[in-house]
Design a protein around this motif. Structure first.
Motif, short mmCIF file in Angstrom:
data_model
loop_
_atom_site.label_atom_id
_atom_site.label_comp_id
_atom_site.label_asym_id
_atom_site.label_seq_id
_atom_site.Cartn_x
_atom_site.Cartn_y
_atom_site.Cartn_z
N PHE A 105 -8.14 8.57 2.93
CA PHE A 105 -8.66 7.95 1.41
C PHE A 105 -10.10 8.30 1.77
N ALA A 106 -10.76 8.59 0.97
CA ALA A 106 -12.78 8.22 1.65
C ALA A 106 -13.37 7.32 0.31
N MET A 137 -8.58 1.24 1.64
CA MET A 137 -7.19 1.85 2.26
C MET A 137 -6.41 1.52 3.51
N VAL A 138 -6.22 0.64 4.18
CA VAL A 138 -5.12 0.67 5.83
C VAL A 138 -4.35 0.82 6.08
N GLY A 164 -8.37 4.05 6.61
CA GLY A 164 -8.05 4.86 5.81
C GLY A 164 -9.15 5.96 5.75
N SER A 165 -10.33 5.78 6.25
CA SER A 165 -10.85 6.84 5.90
C SER A 165 -11.54 7.22 7.47
N ILE A 166 -10.53 7.20 8.36
CA ILE A 166 -11.13 7.46 9.55
C ILE A 166 -10.83 8.89 9.70
N GLY A 177 3.08 2.87 6.53
CA GLY A 177 2.26 2.61 5.51
C GLY A 177 1.29 2.62 5.09
N ALA A 178 1.24 2.17 4.35
CA ALA A 178 -0.23 2.25 3.34
C ALA A 178 -0.58 0.99 3.06
#
Length: 236
Positions: A113-114, A122-123, A181-183, A201-202
């Protein structure tokens, strides 16, 4: 949430690198039971919940597939990481079993996720059911790439190739990766003859649409079993 234990060093890794490896919530003595539950969940899942991709097999809705998985999505350091990165109320979006099949190439580098104008969106976590090694497809991350405004698809020619400076997130079974989540990331090549299993999981902002309709899918026995914190994280 001040009592949640995420060390200053791990917070710094999340800020600067974009991911951290932490101890998971499952004691070593309980790992065989969790592994057996994983295999049973994958074997018994209805076909609608199974997705076979080019390199991995995913089984969704792990929240409802056994008490062995209950502690994963409420692991205090992971929740603390969500607070630290997103900085606003959040909830679990998905939790799934993911098996990387043997002798297959690396996954394309990608972003889950950007980042948007409000910040990080997001994590994620990856629980290592099996040991993550350089030869069995340990997840690779490009450190600091969560600060970039572009994506691998716009910048990288061969998305499966090693990227300069990438880091392999290796660790023993029972370890957990927590990541922004952006990496830029993706699993490495599994050059071994064995599958490599994980649970992923997100978490997303609480007012965003989740990847699974967890509320609709909740089984009565799950709702009876889980505690108030879990119900809050699941938004049920």
């Amino acid at each position: 949430m001040n009592s949640f234990n995420l060390s200053a060093g791990k917070r710094q890794e999340l800020d600067e690198i974009g991911f951290a490896i932490i101890s998971g919530p499952v004691p070593a003595v309980d790992l065989p039971q969790l592994t057996a539950a994983y295999d049973a969940a994958v074997t018994s899942a209805p076909s609608d919940d199974v997705r076979v991709g080019s390199s991995t097999t995913r089984v969704s809705d792990l929240v409802n597939r056994g008490l062995e998985f209950d502690r994963l999505y409420v692991h205090p350091p992971v929740l603390k990481a969500c607070c630290h990165i997103m900085g606003e109320p959040f909830r679990l979006s998905t939790m799934l079993a993911r098996t990387l099949r043997p002798n297959l190439p690396a996954q394309d580098l990608h972003v889950d996720f950007a980042r948007d104008t409000h910040g990080w969106t997001m994590v994620g976590f990856i629980f290592m059911v099996d040991e993550f090694r350089s030869d069995n497809g340990a997840t690779r991350f490009v450190p600091g790439s969560h600060y970039r405004s572009d994506t691998p698809q716009k910048r990288v020619g061969d998305l499966k190739a090693d990227y300069p400076g990438q880091i392999l997130a290796c660790g023993p079974a029972g370890s957990m990766i927590v990541f922004n989540g952006s990496i830029w990331h993706g699993h490495g090549a599994n050059r071994s003859d064995e599958p490599r299993r994980s649970i992923q999981g997100a978490y997303i902002r609480r007012d965003e649409e989740s990847g699974e309709n967890l509320r609709a899918r909740m089984l009565p026995e799950t709702l009876t079993r889980i505690n108030p914190l879990a119900k809050y994280v699941l938004a049920v």
